[in-house]
Design a protein around this motif. Structure first.
Motif, PDB file in Angstrom:
ATOM      1  N   VAL A 141       0.854  -1.197   0.000  1.00 22.01           N
ATOM      2  CA  VAL A 141       0.000   0.000   0.000  1.00 22.01           C
ATOM      3  C   VAL A 141       0.888   1.244   0.000  1.00 22.01           C
ATOM      4  O   VAL A 141       1.864   1.302   0.755  1.00 22.01           O
ATOM      5  N   GLU A 142       0.574   2.204  -0.849  1.00 20.70           N
ATOM      6  CA  GLU A 142       1.240   3.500  -0.761  1.00 20.70           C
ATOM      7  C   GLU A 142       0.190   4.575  -0.544  1.00 20.70           C
ATOM      8  O   GLU A 142      -0.729   4.741  -1.355  1.00 20.70           O
ATOM      9  N   LEU A 143       0.312   5.281   0.567  1.00 22.46           N
ATOM     10  CA  LEU A 143      -0.577   6.424   0.812  1.00 22.46           C
ATOM     11  C   LEU A 143       0.042   7.646   0.159  1.00 22.46           C
ATOM     12  O   LEU A 143       1.141   8.072   0.528  1.00 22.46           O
ATOM     13  N   ARG A 144      -0.656   8.153  -0.841  1.00 26.62           N
ATOM     14  CA  ARG A 144      -0.211   9.412  -1.441  1.00 26.62           C
ATOM     15  C   ARG A 144      -1.165  10.508  -0.977  1.00 26.62           C
ATOM     16  O   ARG A 144      -2.195  10.234  -0.371  1.00 26.62           O
ATOM     17  N   VAL A 145      -0.816  11.734  -1.297  1.00 27.35           N
ATOM     18  CA  VAL A 145      -1.670  12.833  -0.848  1.00 27.35           C
ATOM     19  C   VAL A 145      -3.028  12.759  -1.540  1.00 27.35           C
ATOM     20  O   VAL A 145      -4.064  12.984  -0.919  1.00 27.35           O
ATOM     21  N   VAL A 163      -8.415   1.476   2.749  1.00 30.87           N
ATOM     22  CA  VAL A 163      -7.343   0.492   2.528  1.00 30.87           C
ATOM     23  C   VAL A 163      -7.898  -0.919   2.719  1.00 30.87           C
ATOM     24  O   VAL A 163      -7.654  -1.819   1.902  1.00 30.87           O
ATOM     25  N   ALA A 164      -8.667  -1.123   3.787  1.00 31.72           N
ATOM     26  CA  ALA A 164      -9.170  -2.476   4.083  1.00 31.72           C
ATOM     27  C   ALA A 164     -10.123  -2.948   2.982  1.00 31.72           C
ATOM     28  O   ALA A 164     -10.075  -4.113   2.557  1.00 31.72           O
ATOM     29  N   GLY A 180       2.290  -4.227   3.806  1.00 35.02           N
ATOM     30  CA  GLY A 180       3.258  -3.153   4.021  1.00 35.02           C
ATOM     31  C   GLY A 180       2.655  -1.846   3.554  1.00 35.02           C
ATOM     32  O   GLY A 180       2.008  -1.807   2.509  1.00 35.02           O
ATOM     33  N   VAL A 181       2.862  -0.796   4.317  1.00 46.85           N
ATOM     34  CA  VAL A 181       2.286   0.506   3.987  1.00 46.85           C
ATOM     35  C   VAL A 181       3.398   1.550   3.943  1.00 46.85           C
ATOM     36  O   VAL A 181       4.156   1.693   4.909  1.00 46.85           O
ATOM     37  N   GLY A 182       3.485   2.269   2.829  1.00 38.59           N
ATOM     38  CA  GLY A 182       4.427   3.377   2.730  1.00 38.59           C
ATOM     39  C   GLY A 182       3.677   4.688   2.760  1.00 38.59           C
ATOM     40  O   GLY A 182       2.601   4.797   2.171  1.00 38.59           O
ATOM     41  N   GLU A 190      -2.340  -0.406  13.332  1.00 40.06           N
ATOM     42  CA  GLU A 190      -3.363  -1.062  14.159  1.00 40.06           C
ATOM     43  C   GLU A 190      -4.765  -0.834  13.604  1.00 40.06           C
ATOM     44  O   GLU A 190      -5.609  -1.741  13.614  1.00 40.06           O
ATOM     45  N   LEU A 191      -5.019   0.387  13.114  1.00 34.54           N
ATOM     46  CA  LEU A 191      -6.330   0.672  12.518  1.00 34.54           C
ATOM     47  C   LEU A 191      -6.611  -0.269  11.351  1.00 34.54           C
ATOM     48  O   LEU A 191      -7.711  -0.817  11.221  1.00 34.54           O
ATOM     49  N   VAL A 192      -5.619  -0.451  10.495  1.00 31.86           N
ATOM     50  CA  VAL A 192      -5.818  -1.314   9.334  1.00 31.86           C
ATOM     51  C   VAL A 192      -5.925  -2.771   9.769  1.00 31.86           C
ATOM     52  O   VAL A 192      -6.767  -3.528   9.287  1.00 31.86           O
ATOM     53  N   GLN A 193      -5.087  -3.143  10.703  1.00 29.67           N
ATOM     54  CA  GLN A 193      -5.065  -4.539  11.132  1.00 29.67           C
ATOM     55  C   GLN A 193      -6.402  -4.965  11.736  1.00 29.67           C
ATOM     56  O   GLN A 193      -6.887  -6.064  11.453  1.00 29.67           O
TER      57      GLN A 193
END
Lengths: 428, 428
Positions: free
Chosen positions: B112-116, B151-152, B172-174, B201-204
């Protein structure tokens, strides 16, 4: 030939690094390599602490008691460690844990620091004890051959009274210059006016070819020593600055020396912090060392001389720093801040002239660091003076020389034993 | 509880690092640890290359053929690798070497990549194959909970069609922000306006608690990916720059990620190169990113907008750079030079907006680097664009998620198997 090219040209930074960690990523491990790794790691603990219980070794190394006992036994048979029950250790219930210390037989290295005005030497034993020191003045402009002659003579003098079965396992040399990790040569040493010198070979020839000589940059050895025996003991990320006319950096990241691809890492003095600032001897402008090196400090103090000893004396008498000196302090803070933002270290150690500068301008340095560091309050970085004072580089040279032994004691002791035998045969 | 706190909060940088190298200096090694290390290392080779002969593994890992055969057999029984004789490999004399590849059973991670402006996701298999991608737009100002929900959902969508026995070994999250190595929390992400968020933790929670979620800074994952699968493959010392409004640095030294004491290393954008220069949003003046970030590039291009995509398009049309843009290039060169002098890397990789800036002002950057680097001619440093283009961070997030498996495949596969069983039981 006793001394293979490998130990001769090994550069600094491998001290006390377990064998497994020295392997490039992707290597496996077999039983024999593991045994040698474990022997070296255990000996490293004894060397660092000079006295450690088998219970502590079991705990620290994460191995079981019988494995530790076997490893200690093997090192004891080599003669390099001894074990005993310390008096006063019997108060608790159960059997007291045996302690492991360096053995009766002397195992030592010669540590050498080449300074601009002198050569400092020490004979250092396993466990870190300094058994003897020498300081030899050097003429300005002395050639590598002349200095190698002086080093060899002083080393022979230091070894004059040792028992004949002493194991001399190496010589480490620290000097102000760039050392290539590829071939172990001194690439460039501006303050000595040397370039491209195979200094370790020059010294080794003069020692009869029997002793491995390893050489390293002074700042890289300073950080090694402070990490092993000084204020950065046990830390993972350390920046050590050695200030003089130039400013060099010694770096440890994740517990290991950062040397770079060809060994030129740590040239923090040429980090440009003020584009368009003062001209630097490197040909650029605004390099950090133009703002905080001896010339800038002398200017700020109104001193006509850049002599380091004189500047140190002047700085010690500073009560209220002048605006010019405070500005030097602020620039010291700017560069430290850059390094904290880049490395996030536990400690930045200020060596050389910076050791004297910092106390004089501490308020300005600290204010700049606090203001400029991102998320300063969450960090753990301390700015400290060297725990070993003026001896960091010399002690680091000793650690460098012991490095091979902490990787593979069997190999190093066997080589040193052969040298002792050859000397005995030659003496008959 | 399947997911222990440890893998959840493990931060980036441990990928493909042999177990022995992860131990702090001073640890010993026992047989079981060595076996797990060797299994992980071997699996790492298969993952990196996706097809490797047993002869190559023998050579690379420095172990004998029977040990390699036993290790491969153990991984084959786990179902994560398969071996076969490739067609066309029989021309030489003697027995052809068996090749090892990822097994039939799918072993994968979600990257996962969090972009703006968006969330990028990919399902990546052992060996690096991308099996599916999603891109989800994000509203400006979305909260961590909203983004975790997105994401989930997207991850569930990506996993919708996988066989039921698929082993999902992690996510994995960037993201563009500072991640603490101490607790795995996002400390501060200025572009997302988040601070102190336990995002993993939120995603998990939303994934049913079964999948370890690890999170890392985007530049740190960019360098990981370029080191594993891009232009820095096999190199030991790497600097990766991700330029945007801010400039971040991902660093690899001696083959391993440099994260610093609390995970804040690499803030090269706040390296001050021009004391007294432009005001930075951090409160200082003359930080590097004020000279080369999106705002400076937009100013130099006369663009009213700092939108990255627009700036990239404008930069691509630059034929002859203006004096203002050339000055930005020169400042890019000054900062690169500082980093070369400090790290002595094999490569400096220019990611993000800098990928578009560099071709437009290359002559000025290169001249500055050549002039400012000490002993430039002896070094090996190249300045390069990312081999993975825009995907560096996403690929790095996948490598991060696979990291634990390359340290201890037995542990990770057992945990993932249990998760598969629990899902089956729940579905009955």
């Amino acid at each position: 030939m006793l001394v293979s090219p490998r130990p001769t040209t090994t550069s600094e930074g491998e001290h006390a690094v377990p064998l497994q960690q020295q392997r490039p990523t992707g290597k496996g491990a077999n039983q024999e390599a593991v045994r040698r790794h474990n022997l070296g790691t255990l000996l490293g603990h004894v060397h660092r602490d000079s006295d450690v219980s088998r219970a502590d070794l079991t705990h620290r190394m994460g191995l079981n008691r019988s494995t530790i006992a076997a490893l200690v036994g093997e090192l004891e048979r080599l003669g390099v460690v001894a074990q005993s029950t310390p008096r006063g250790d019997r108060q608790g219930a159960g059997r007291p844990s045996l302690h492991v210390r360096p053995g009766e037989r002397e195992v030592c290295v010669i540590a050498v620091e080449l300074r601009v005005e002198s050569i400092e030497l020490a004979r250092i034993g396993l466990g870190g004890a300094v058994h003897g020191r020498r300081s030899v003045p050097v003429e300005v402009g002395a050639s590598p051959v002349q200095v190698a002659d002086q080093v060899a003579r002083a080393a022979a003098d230091l070894l004059d009274d040792v028992p004949t079965d002493t194991l001399l396992v190496g010589m480490g040399v620290g000097m102000p210059g760039i050392v290539s990790t590829e071939d172990g040569r001194i690439h460039y040493a501006p303050n000595l006016a040397w370039s491209d010198v195979a200094f370790s070979e020059l010294v080794q020839e003069r020692l009869g070819g029997e002793v491995p000589v390893v050489i390293g940059n002074d700042a890289n050895l300073g950080v090694l020593a402070e990490h092993a025996r000084g204020v950065a003991r046990g830390m993972s990320d350390v920046v050590y600055l050695s200030g003089d006319v130039g400013v060099g950096g010694g770096l440890i990241t994740r517990g290991r020396s950062l040397l770079g691809t060809v060994g030129y890492a740590g040239e923090v003095g040429h980090m440009r912090i003020s584009v368009g600032g003062r001209a630097c001897r490197c040909g650029n402008r605004g390099c950090w060392e133009t703002e905080i090196g001896a010339v800038a400090v002398a200017d700020a103090l109104g001193s006509p001389s850049h002599d380091i000893a004189r500047l140190v004396t002047l700085l010690e008498t500073v009560d209220t720093p002048s605006p010019a000196l405070r500005e030097v302090g602020r620039m010291l803070g700017v560069g430290i801040t850059n390094l904290i933002n880049i490395f996030d270290p536990q400690v930045v150690i200020l060596g050389g002239l910076l050791s004297a500068l910092y106390p004089a301008v501490r308020a300005d340095v600290d204010a700049e660091v606090q203001h400029g560091t991102l998320d300063a309050d969450d960090r753990r970085t301390q700015v400290l003076l060297p725990g070993l004072g003026r001896d960091s580089v010399l002690v680091g040279a000793g650690e460098l020389a012991f490095g091979a032994m902490m990787s593979d004691p069997l190999l190093v002791v066997a080589a040193a034993e052969q040298a002792v035998q050859r000397v005995r045969v030659a003496a008959v």
